[in-house]
Design an enzyme around this catalytic site. Structure first.
Site, PDB file in Angstrom:
ATOM      1  N   SER A   1      28.308  37.763  48.949  1.00 41.56           N
ATOM      2  CA  SER A   1      29.010  37.832  47.670  1.00 41.56           C
ATOM      3  C   SER A   1      28.032  37.778  46.495  1.00 41.56           C
ATOM      4  CB  SER A   1      30.008  36.677  47.559  1.00 41.56           C
ATOM      5  OG  SER A   1      29.372  35.440  47.793  1.00 41.56           O
TER       6      SER A   1
ATOM      7  N   ASN B   1      32.323  24.772  49.899  1.00 41.41           N
ATOM      8  CA  ASN B   1      33.745  24.940  49.591  1.00 41.41           C
ATOM      9  C   ASN B   1      34.141  24.243  48.285  1.00 41.41           C
ATOM     10  OD1 ASN B   1      33.773  26.316  51.953  1.00 41.41           O
ATOM     11  ND2 ASN B   1      34.866  24.753  53.143  1.00 41.41           N
TER      12      ASN B   1
ATOM     13  N   THR C   1      65.507  51.060  17.615  1.00 44.38           N
ATOM     14  CA  THR C   1      65.950  50.651  18.946  1.00 44.38           C
ATOM     15  C   THR C   1      66.096  51.956  19.712  1.00 44.38           C
ATOM     16  OG1 THR C   1      68.277  50.775  18.350  1.00 44.38           O
ATOM     17  CG2 THR C   1      67.236  48.625  18.072  1.00 44.38           C
ATOM     18  N   HIS C   2      65.781  51.944  20.978  1.00 40.25           N
ATOM     19  CA  HIS C   2      65.754  53.175  21.793  1.00 40.25           C
ATOM     20  C   HIS C   2      64.820  54.233  21.200  1.00 40.25           C
ATOM     21  CE1 HIS C   2      69.593  51.578  23.486  1.00 40.25           C
ATOM     22  NE2 HIS C   2      69.809  51.246  22.224  1.00 40.25           N
TER      23      HIS C   2
ATOM     24  N   SER D   1      37.812  65.913  19.920  1.00 44.54           N
ATOM     25  CA  SER D   1      37.952  66.769  21.099  1.00 44.54           C
ATOM     26  C   SER D   1      36.779  67.728  21.143  1.00 44.54           C
ATOM     27  CB  SER D   1      39.261  67.556  20.999  1.00 44.54           C
ATOM     28  OG  SER D   1      39.187  68.730  21.791  1.00 44.54           O
TER      29      SER D   1
ATOM     30  N   LYS E   1      41.069  67.732  16.082  1.00 43.57           N
ATOM     31  CA  LYS E   1      41.635  66.558  16.735  1.00 43.57           C
ATOM     32  C   LYS E   1      40.938  65.254  16.371  1.00 43.57           C
ATOM     33  CE  LYS E   1      43.913  66.395  20.166  1.00 43.57           C
ATOM     34  NZ  LYS E   1      45.084  66.602  20.990  1.00 43.57           N
TER      35      LYS E   1
ATOM     36  N   ASN F   1      41.581  61.624  18.176  1.00 48.61           N
ATOM     37  CA  ASN F   1      42.412  61.020  19.221  1.00 48.61           C
ATOM     38  C   ASN F   1      42.322  59.499  19.229  1.00 48.61           C
ATOM     39  OD1 ASN F   1      43.233  63.545  20.224  1.00 48.61           O
ATOM     40  ND2 ASN F   1      41.347  63.726  21.419  1.00 48.61           N
TER      41      ASN F   1
ATOM     42  N   GLU G   1      44.767  54.229  23.712  1.00 49.05           N
ATOM     43  CA  GLU G   1      45.200  54.699  25.035  1.00 49.05           C
ATOM     44  C   GLU G   1      44.564  53.863  26.146  1.00 49.05           C
ATOM     45  OE1 GLU G   1      44.989  59.200  25.196  1.00 49.05           O
ATOM     46  OE2 GLU G   1      44.359  58.788  23.152  1.00 49.05           O
TER      47      GLU G   1
ATOM     48  N   TYR H   1      39.996  25.967  53.277  1.00 49.96           N
ATOM     49  CA  TYR H   1      39.254  27.159  52.878  1.00 49.96           C
ATOM     50  C   TYR H   1      39.278  28.227  53.958  1.00 49.96           C
ATOM     51  CZ  TYR H   1      35.409  30.188  51.401  1.00 49.96           C
ATOM     52  OH  TYR H   1      34.646  31.264  51.035  1.00 49.96           O
TER      53      TYR H   1
ATOM     54  N   GLN I   1      36.903  34.377  49.047  1.00 52.98           N
ATOM     55  CA  GLN I   1      35.752  34.949  48.351  1.00 52.98           C
ATOM     56  C   GLN I   1      36.160  36.208  47.569  1.00 52.98           C
ATOM     57  OE1 GLN I   1      31.690  34.876  50.103  1.00 52.98           O
ATOM     58  NE2 GLN I   1      32.002  37.067  50.377  1.00 52.98           N
TER      59      GLN I   1
ATOM     60  N   LYS J   1      36.930  36.458  43.255  1.00 49.96           N
ATOM     61  CA  LYS J   1      36.092  36.545  42.055  1.00 49.96           C
ATOM     62  C   LYS J   1      36.036  37.921  41.400  1.00 49.96           C
ATOM     63  CE  LYS J   1      33.280  33.895  44.435  1.00 49.96           C
ATOM     64  NZ  LYS J   1      34.357  33.123  45.111  1.00 49.96           N
TER      65      LYS J   1
HETATM   66  N1  ARG Z   1      30.661  32.697  48.841  1.00 52.40           N
HETATM   67  C1  ARG Z   1      31.687  31.832  49.268  1.00 52.40           C
HETATM   68  C2  ARG Z   1      32.968  32.082  48.439  1.00 52.40           C
HETATM   69  O1  ARG Z   1      32.885  32.681  47.435  1.00 52.40           O
HETATM   70  C3  ARG Z   1      31.276  30.413  49.099  1.00 52.40           C
HETATM   71  C4  ARG Z   1      31.983  29.447  49.998  1.00 52.40           C
HETATM   72  C5  ARG Z   1      31.566  29.642  51.391  1.00 52.40           C
HETATM   73  N2  ARG Z   1      32.123  28.670  52.248  1.00 52.40           N
HETATM   74  C6  ARG Z   1      32.125  28.813  53.565  1.00 52.40           C
HETATM   75  N3  ARG Z   1      32.679  27.874  54.243  1.00 52.40           N
HETATM   76  N4  ARG Z   1      31.594  29.865  54.153  1.00 52.40           N
HETATM   77  O2  ARG Z   1      34.045  31.707  48.820  1.00 52.40           O
END
Ligand code: ARG
Length: 463
Positions: free
Chosen positions: A28, A115, A160-161, A282, A288, A290, A295, A322, A327, A330
């Site tokens: 990660s 964790n 409205t509408h 454009s 144009k 835009n 948008e 966990y 993971q 993120k």
């Molecule tokens: N990179 C892991 C995550 O984002 C960190 C935690 C890893 N924990 C484990 N027991 N392998 O979740």
């Protein structure tokens, strides 16, 4: 002995290193390096606590804390080499600390786990984002207040509408969005208050036998208190989902406003002129201009709500505590946060720069029989007619004007009296759009006096 290629952090029981595909799906670091500052802050707080509780020596903790600052400066300077073999930000930082300070680095992970570490880092990161969104929302609201104050008595059609309904004021329309973004702001603040508990010290899932001080680390990291249940602390991501939920609703508000700006800036409406700074041309049609920023803001809600759905699906079937599935939290949150911040900043810029075309707004405000309700109200007020009957009489007047191809104020008194004999000339007073908006003084109504009161209230609230 472990094979040299097995993981230096957890490879003790492994005879061989991971397959390249395993490494690719597992690592990660390519994205969680964004949490480096939070990771290091968490580790420094943990090291200080380990020393304060006598779990490690003061000198070891001092070396860790100092070394971690060096790691941070290397990362900030772009001099740090991130390793995929070390999987994630936690192990990259710890491995570099070992290079820098040697043996004491090996004591840093006492009484904690990745964790609780990742849960802490991620909470810190989301908390920072909530604060950034808070600021950006306030800036946008200030820009809307400037527009609302300038145009508290500019008339425009209310719809409205998307059909002309009744005249409203420009300021009132702007203040509608101030209310929406104000609720977004309160959602952000609620989420922040609820998520501000520290997972650190929950360790892998069950807590630890070391005499750690969770109050101390929680306080050092600006949390209100430690999370009360170690299983919950490492395994829930509802704080991230609340962020995404609040972000989704905010993005939806931004999208509706963006849609209005697209419509308003079109040649058919010509209600606003957007600035060159927030428009594009454009490559083939020279005339144009835009509204691309609007948008794109309108489109952002798709990926932000997508992130919300994606993380909800990741979480919904996970047994405690966990699982590596988590993971996947993120990238969704990072992407949503980046795009929400961009959308908020772009909207603020557009609002600051846009110019209302007040003549067009006023002309449009009076078209489409927009003061028909005022006429009906006059019949009720002056002739004491029941509203239902007044509605009917007004409908007949609208039909007459439509047949004649004119607006309501263009009907002569004689023509009006053909529909209802008791109508007098004072009816024309309520048919003008300015009189119409000025009369809507009920609390929260569109009258300029009400709009100015709303503006004053929000200015005081925002400070
Ligand atoms: N990179 C892991 C995550 O984002 C960190 C935690 C890893 N924990 C484990 N027991 N392998 O979740």
């Amino acid at each position: 002995m472990t094979d040299k290629t097995s993981n230096q952090m957890w490879g003790g029981r492994f005879a061989a290193g991971p397959d390249a595909i395993m490494e690719a799906i597992n690592a990660s670091i390519s994205f969680d390096k964004r949490m480096a500052a939070q990771d290091i802050a968490g580790s420094r707080a943990h090291a200080a606590m380990l020393a304060a509780t006598g779990i490690v020596s003061d000198s070891d903790a001092a070396a860790m804390r100092e070394g971690l600052l060096t790691v941070l400066s290397e990362i900030e300077a772009g001099e740090f080499t991130f390793s995929t073999a070390l999987e994630d930000i936690h192990m990259n930082v710890e491995a570099r600390l070992k290079d820098l300070i040697g043996a004491p680095a090996g004591r840093l992970h006492t009484g904690r786990s990745r964790n609780d570490q990742v849960a802490t880092d991620f909470r810190l990161w989301v908390r920072d984002q909530l604060d950034a969104v808070d600021q950006a929302l306030q800036a946008l609201m200030h820009a809307l207040l400037v527009q609302a104050e300038a145009g508290s008595d500019w008339v425009m059609p209310g719809f409205t509408h998307l059909q002309t309904a009744q005249p409203v004021t420009w300021g009132h329309h702007m203040m509608a969005y101030v209310e929406m973004f104000g609720r977004d702001l309160s959602r952000v603040r609620d989420a922040r208050a609820r998520m501000n508990e520290c997972p650190l010290g929950a360790a892998a899932l069950a807590g630890t036998s070391f005499p750690i001080d969770r109050e101390m680390t929680a306080k050092a990291l600006g949390f209100d208190r430690p999370c009360a249940n170690s299983l919950d602390a490492v395994s829930d991501r509802d704080f991230a989902l609340e962020f995404l939920g609040a972000a989704s609703i905010c993005a939806m508000h931004l999208s509706r406003f963006a849609e209005e700006l697209v419509i308003w800036s079109s040649a058919q409406f010509r209600f606003v002129a957007l600035s060159d700074r927030f428009s594009t041309g454009s490559s083939i049609m020279p005339q144009k201009k835009n509204p691309d920023a609007a948008e794109l803001i309108r489109a952002k809600v798709g990926r932000i709500f997508g992130a919300n759905v994606a993380l909800m699906m990741v979480m919904k079937g996970l047994p405690l505590a966990y699982s590596k599935d988590m993971q996947e939290d993120k990238e969704q949150v990072f992407d949503a946060a980046d795009n929400l911040m961009l959308a908020l900043a772009a909207m603020e810029g557009m609002v600051r720069d846009m110019a209302a075309r007040t003549d067009n707004l006023e002309a449009a405000a009076g078209s489409g029989f927009s003061t028909a309700t005022d006429l009906a109200d006059w019949l009720v007020r002056v002739l004491d007619m029941p509203f239902r009957e007044a509605h009917h009489v007004t409908g007949a007047l609208v039909a007459k004007a439509e047949a004649k191809g004119c607006d309501l104020p263009d009907l002569s008194l004689t023509e009006m009296q053909e529909v209802h004999g008791e109508i007098t000339a004072s009816i024309y007073d309520v048919l003008g759009v300015h009189n119409s908006v000025a009369s809507r003084v009920s609390y929260g109504g569109t009258a300029p006096s009400q709009v100015r009161a709303q503006v004053a209230r929000w200015k005081e609230r925002l400070g």
